[in-house]
Scaffold this active site. Structure first.
Site, PDB file in Angstrom:
ATOM      1  N   SER A 132       0.873  -1.169   0.000  1.00  0.00           N
ATOM      2  CA  SER A 132       0.000   0.000   0.000  1.00  0.00           C
ATOM      3  C   SER A 132       0.910   1.218   0.000  1.00  0.00           C
ATOM      4  O   SER A 132       2.103   1.102   0.308  1.00  0.00           O
ATOM      5  CB  SER A 132      -0.872  -0.010   1.268  1.00  0.00           C
ATOM      6  N   TYR A 145      -2.176  -1.215  11.081  1.00  0.00           N
ATOM      7  CA  TYR A 145      -2.218  -1.544   9.655  1.00  0.00           C
ATOM      8  C   TYR A 145      -0.959  -1.034   8.959  1.00  0.00           C
ATOM      9  O   TYR A 145      -0.301  -1.768   8.213  1.00  0.00           O
ATOM     10  CB  TYR A 145      -3.459  -0.936   9.005  1.00  0.00           C
ATOM     11  N   LYS A 149       2.233  -3.004   6.896  1.00  0.00           N
ATOM     12  CA  LYS A 149       2.647  -2.738   5.520  1.00  0.00           C
ATOM     13  C   LYS A 149       4.101  -2.268   5.461  1.00  0.00           C
ATOM     14  O   LYS A 149       4.844  -2.618   4.531  1.00  0.00           O
ATOM     15  CB  LYS A 149       1.717  -1.721   4.867  1.00  0.00           C
ATOM     16  N   THR A 180     -12.753  -0.289  -3.284  1.00  0.00           N
ATOM     17  CA  THR A 180     -13.069  -1.675  -2.936  1.00  0.00           C
ATOM     18  C   THR A 180     -13.855  -1.641  -1.633  1.00  0.00           C
ATOM     19  O   THR A 180     -14.073  -0.589  -1.041  1.00  0.00           O
ATOM     20  CB  THR A 180     -11.801  -2.525  -2.740  1.00  0.00           C
TER      21      THR A 180
END
Length: 273
Positions: A132, A145, A149, A180
């Site tokens: 990401s 998160y 990553k 998404t």
């Protein structure tokens, strides 16, 4: 050349788009996900659906074994499955933080361990780790998160140097803002975890922003643009080590690389304080 591909998280979003893109391009695609029922479109395109929960080691082992047993090789591993959680660092329970690492870091790493012996024996292979822009930047209320990553990117960099002598490429994909369902729970998570804590003002402001910008109102790119770039990397004779793709990806990465930290902090927090 037809390549044998295993891709995780293939039932929705970037994973689904990539699986379909590669299958329609003539590659042999095994899509793996928990929700096998959502992969009929991949089957119709000539692909194969495997049930896989990234939290279950036996599922990871079975997925790679199935591909190798049925095809005699594995040319491409696309680690795409992931999960996201929003909340202040002080508020997120550590067991939920561990789960982020289990799905976003350790499961991909285990799949790499399982696939590499076959790729080394072949003398070729491509490992695509879907990161990401959060692999380089970080925003408030998403620390775990972003930590996963960042970890995945460092892991990929080290791995790339280790496996290059065996003819194996490692590619990092850095999607920007993509339309998404991946972040559909953002506002709910923010309110449940930090909406009534010392971080409530920031959490409530970011939740409202998320509700305004996600779903049909999202300015993000279609997941197909990421799928096209992954196909480019898979089919390249010598792929790039990183591909930034999608709305705001290049711009945000460039700002993060050039602005002083506190200037970038002000830019991305905006009215969230």
């Amino acid at each position: 050349m037809d390549k044998v591909v295993l891709i995780t998280g293939a039932s929705a979003g970037i994973g689904k788009a990539t699986a379909l893109e590669l299958a329609r391009a003539g590659h042999t695609v095994y899509g793996a996900a928990r929700r096998v029922r959502l992969m009929d479109e991949l089957r119709d395109a000539g692909g194969h659906a495997l049930e896989l929960d990234a939290r279950r080691p036996q599922d990871l082992e079975r997925a790679v074994a199935t591909v190798v047993e049925e095809r005699g090789r594995i040319d491409v591993l696309v680690n795409n499955a992931g999960t996201v959680l929003h909340g202040a660092a002080e508020d997120v329970p550590i067991d939920l933080a561990r789960d982020q690492f289990e799905v976003n870091v350790f499961a991909p790493a285990r799949l790499v361990q399982l696939a590499l012996p076959h790729m080394r024996e072949q003398g070729s292979g491509t490992i695509v780790n879907v990161s990401s822009i959060g692999g380089e930047i970080a925003l408030p209320l998403g620390c775990w998160y972003y930590a996963t990553k960042h970890a995945l990117e460092a892991y990929s960099d080290s791995l790339r140097m280790e496996v290059e002598p065996f003819g194996i490429d490692v590619v990092v994909i850095q999607p920007g803002i993509i339309r998404t369902g991946f972040e559909d729970r953002t506002a709910q998570d923010l309110r449940e975890i930090s909406g009534a804590t010392a971080y409530r003002d920031m959490a409530q402001a970011m939740a409202a922003r998320a509700e305004a910008q996600l779903g049909e109102n999202s300015p993000g790119s279609d997941p197909g643009v990421v799928a096209a770039v992954i196909r480019q990397a898979v089919e390249a004779g010598k792929p790039e080590t990183r591909y930034a793709v999608g709305w705001m990806a290049d711009k945000l990465l460039e700002l993060n690389r050039t602005l002083p930290d506190r200037e970038f902090d002000k830019l991305v927090t905006g009215g969230a304080k």
